[in-house]
Design a protein around this motif. Structure first.
Motif, mmCIF file in Angstrom:
data_model
loop_
_atom_site.group_PDB
_atom_site.id
_atom_site.type_symbol
_atom_site.label_atom_id
_atom_site.label_comp_id
_atom_site.label_asym_id
_atom_site.label_seq_id
_atom_site.Cartn_x
_atom_site.Cartn_y
_atom_site.Cartn_z
ATOM 1 N N ALA A 81 0.815 -1.210 0.000
ATOM 2 C CA ALA A 81 0.000 0.000 0.000
ATOM 3 C C ALA A 81 0.848 1.259 0.000
ATOM 4 O O ALA A 81 0.508 2.247 -0.654
ATOM 5 N N ALA A 82 1.959 1.255 0.725
ATOM 6 C CA ALA A 82 2.791 2.459 0.857
ATOM 7 C C ALA A 82 3.245 2.970 -0.502
ATOM 8 O O ALA A 82 3.129 4.165 -0.810
ATOM 9 N N GLU A 83 3.743 2.092 -1.320
ATOM 10 C CA GLU A 83 4.233 2.490 -2.643
ATOM 11 C C GLU A 83 3.094 3.015 -3.514
ATOM 12 O O GLU A 83 3.245 4.021 -4.216
ATOM 13 N N ARG A 84 1.975 2.365 -3.466
ATOM 14 C CA ARG A 84 0.838 2.795 -4.270
ATOM 15 C C ARG A 84 0.346 4.180 -3.853
ATOM 16 O O ARG A 84 0.008 5.012 -4.702
ATOM 17 N N VAL A 85 0.289 4.431 -2.557
ATOM 18 C CA VAL A 85 -0.195 5.718 -2.065
ATOM 19 C C VAL A 85 0.765 6.846 -2.439
ATOM 20 O O VAL A 85 0.331 7.925 -2.867
ATOM 21 N N ILE A 86 2.050 6.600 -2.305
ATOM 22 C CA ILE A 86 3.046 7.626 -2.662
ATOM 23 C C ILE A 86 2.978 7.939 -4.153
ATOM 24 O O ILE A 86 3.062 9.110 -4.577
ATOM 25 N N LYS A 87 2.807 6.922 -4.982
ATOM 26 C CA LYS A 87 2.812 7.118 -6.437
ATOM 27 C C LYS A 87 1.630 7.949 -6.928
ATOM 28 O O LYS A 87 1.676 8.500 -8.039
ATOM 29 N N ILE A 88 0.577 8.043 -6.121
ATOM 30 C CA ILE A 88 -0.589 8.828 -6.520
ATOM 31 C C ILE A 88 -0.221 10.291 -6.728
ATOM 32 O O ILE A 88 -0.871 11.013 -7.504
ATOM 33 N N GLU A 89 0.839 10.761 -6.056
ATOM 34 C CA GLU A 89 1.246 12.157 -6.193
ATOM 35 C C GLU A 89 1.677 12.523 -7.614
ATOM 36 O O GLU A 89 1.811 13.696 -7.934
ATOM 37 N N LYS A 90 1.884 11.528 -8.470
ATOM 38 C CA LYS A 90 2.190 11.828 -9.875
ATOM 39 C C LYS A 90 0.999 12.481 -10.560
ATOM 40 O O LYS A 90 1.162 13.241 -11.524
ATOM 41 N N ASP A 91 -0.213 12.175 -10.064
ATOM 42 C CA ASP A 91 -1.433 12.633 -10.727
ATOM 43 C C ASP A 91 -2.179 13.725 -9.968
ATOM 44 O O ASP A 91 -3.016 14.412 -10.553
ATOM 45 N N MET A 92 -1.916 13.878 -8.685
ATOM 46 C CA MET A 92 -2.655 14.867 -7.894
ATOM 47 C C MET A 92 -1.874 15.210 -6.637
ATOM 48 O O MET A 92 -0.911 14.524 -6.284
ATOM 49 N N ARG A 93 -2.302 16.264 -5.987
ATOM 50 C CA ARG A 93 -1.689 16.619 -4.719
ATOM 51 C C ARG A 93 -2.001 15.532 -3.685
ATOM 52 O O ARG A 93 -3.135 15.073 -3.576
ATOM 53 N N GLY A 94 -0.974 15.137 -2.936
ATOM 54 C CA GLY A 94 -1.143 14.049 -1.984
ATOM 55 C C GLY A 94 -1.319 14.537 -0.560
ATOM 56 O O GLY A 94 -1.849 15.630 -0.308
ATOM 57 N N PHE A 95 -0.855 13.741 0.363
ATOM 58 C CA PHE A 95 -0.989 14.046 1.780
ATOM 59 C C PHE A 95 0.131 14.989 2.229
ATOM 60 O O PHE A 95 1.210 15.019 1.643
ATOM 61 N N ASP A 96 -0.136 15.723 3.294
ATOM 62 C CA ASP A 96 0.904 16.582 3.866
ATOM 63 C C ASP A 96 1.927 15.759 4.639
ATOM 64 O O ASP A 96 3.111 16.113 4.694
ATOM 65 N N TYR A 97 1.454 14.661 5.237
ATOM 66 C CA TYR A 97 2.330 13.792 6.013
ATOM 67 C C TYR A 97 1.968 12.337 5.737
ATOM 68 O O TYR A 97 0.789 11.974 5.710
#
Length: 308
Positions: A87-103
């Motif tokens: 899950a960690a890798e998938r969640v981080i990679k989402i930032e390629k398409d949109m703004r992600g989490f602050d932390y």
């Protein structure tokens, strides 16, 4: 965990693992899409909290596999319990398409796992700060809950993806009333079912109490019933305590009902995941105080279930 089965299990995960991760990734994208519309207006800080981050490596075992079962090897089925912590890798990679989490808060009991995860995630740039903290999940949940009470503008997406019955009910209760969406993997068939024995008794009742947040007698009454057995030439009519039918479904339903006492909304039907023998081993459930969040989760789960 180095053993003679390490080659056999290399790359193991199965379709159910991918279903779980696909389901969660779709939800994270929907969550961020909505939250990004309002985060500036309401000055929200967005946190991602993974209580069992693991090492992020599918090809080799994580340290936590050594403690896959709370009850030792006698109840451990490595093939059923070894979960690809991707899950960690998938969640981080989402930032390629949109703004992600602050932390991004990655928690794991074993520091070695976090070291490996940090190296794996180093290839991905992110605007959000990555925090890798060794610690016991229940203790870290309590810290997170305290923080949320003091910082009401903080919003958390929490993933609890344990190997076994690691999450205490008191930890779930601590999350009540906060700006938090929860996804939790419940080991319905892989462990809990094994503690509800065919002889009409509960094994490790204190662990079941800690897990469900209910007295052992109430748990017993939920999963057993008294059945009258007709007499014959050799015996008189008598009563026997029998395990309820479809007990794994009942386990999932009870956990869902308990979550409904803490959160305003819970997915009515969790995502059921099956092993290679077609037996349900886990249920993946979402709970939130936001109705829209659970509607989205339910839609994602329903679409997954309809394809089976």
């Amino acid at each position: 965990m180095a053993n003679s089965n390490s080659t056999q299990h290399k790359g193991w995960g199965g379709n159910w693992t991918e279903e779980k991760l696909d389901c969660f990734e779709k939800y994270v994208k929907a969550y961020l899409t909505i939250m990004n519309k309002y985060r500036e207006k309401y000055n929200w800080e967005l946190f991602y909290f993974d209580g069992f981050a693991g090492c992020g490596d599918r090809e080799t075992s994580c340290e936590d596999e050594k403690s896959a079962s709370l009850f030792g090897d006698e109840l451990s089925d490595t093939q059923e319990l070894r979960v690809y912590q991707g899950a960690a890798e998938r969640v981080i990679k989402i930032e390629k398409d949109m703004r992600g989490f602050d932390y991004y808060n990655f928690i794991d009991k074993f520091e070695e796992n976090l070291t490996r995860l940090e190296l794996k995630l180093a290839q991905y740039e992110s605007q959000g700060r990555k925090i890798f903290r060794p610690g016991e999940a229940n203790a870290e949940i309590l810290h997170m809950a305290d923080y949320l009470r003091d910082h009401p503008k903080s919003k958390v997406l929490c993933l609890l993806d344990p190997f076994g019955m690691n999450i205490k009910w008191d930890s779930i209760v601590a999350m009540a009333g906060n700006g938090l969406d929860l996804w939790i993997l419940v080991p319905t068939g892989s462990i809990v079912n094994r503690l509800i024995q065919n002889n009409g008794k509960l094994r490790y009742p204190e662990k079941l109490e800690e897990f469900f947040g209910l007295p052992a007698q109430e748990i017993h009454d939920r999963f057993f019933h008294v059945e009258k057995i007709p007499g014959d030439l050799f015996s008189a009519e008598h009563e026997e305590v029998r395990k309820v039918k479809n007990v794994i479904h009942e386990i999932a339903q009870l956990y869902n009902e308990q979550l409904g006492k803490i959160f305003s909304y819970v997915t009515p039907e969790p995502l059921a995941m099956y092993n290679s023998r077609g037996l349900p081993i886990f249920h993946f459930v979402c709970a939130s105080n936001n109705e829209t969040a659970v509607k989205i989760a339910h839609q994602i789960i329903a679409k997954k279930q309809s394809k089976k």
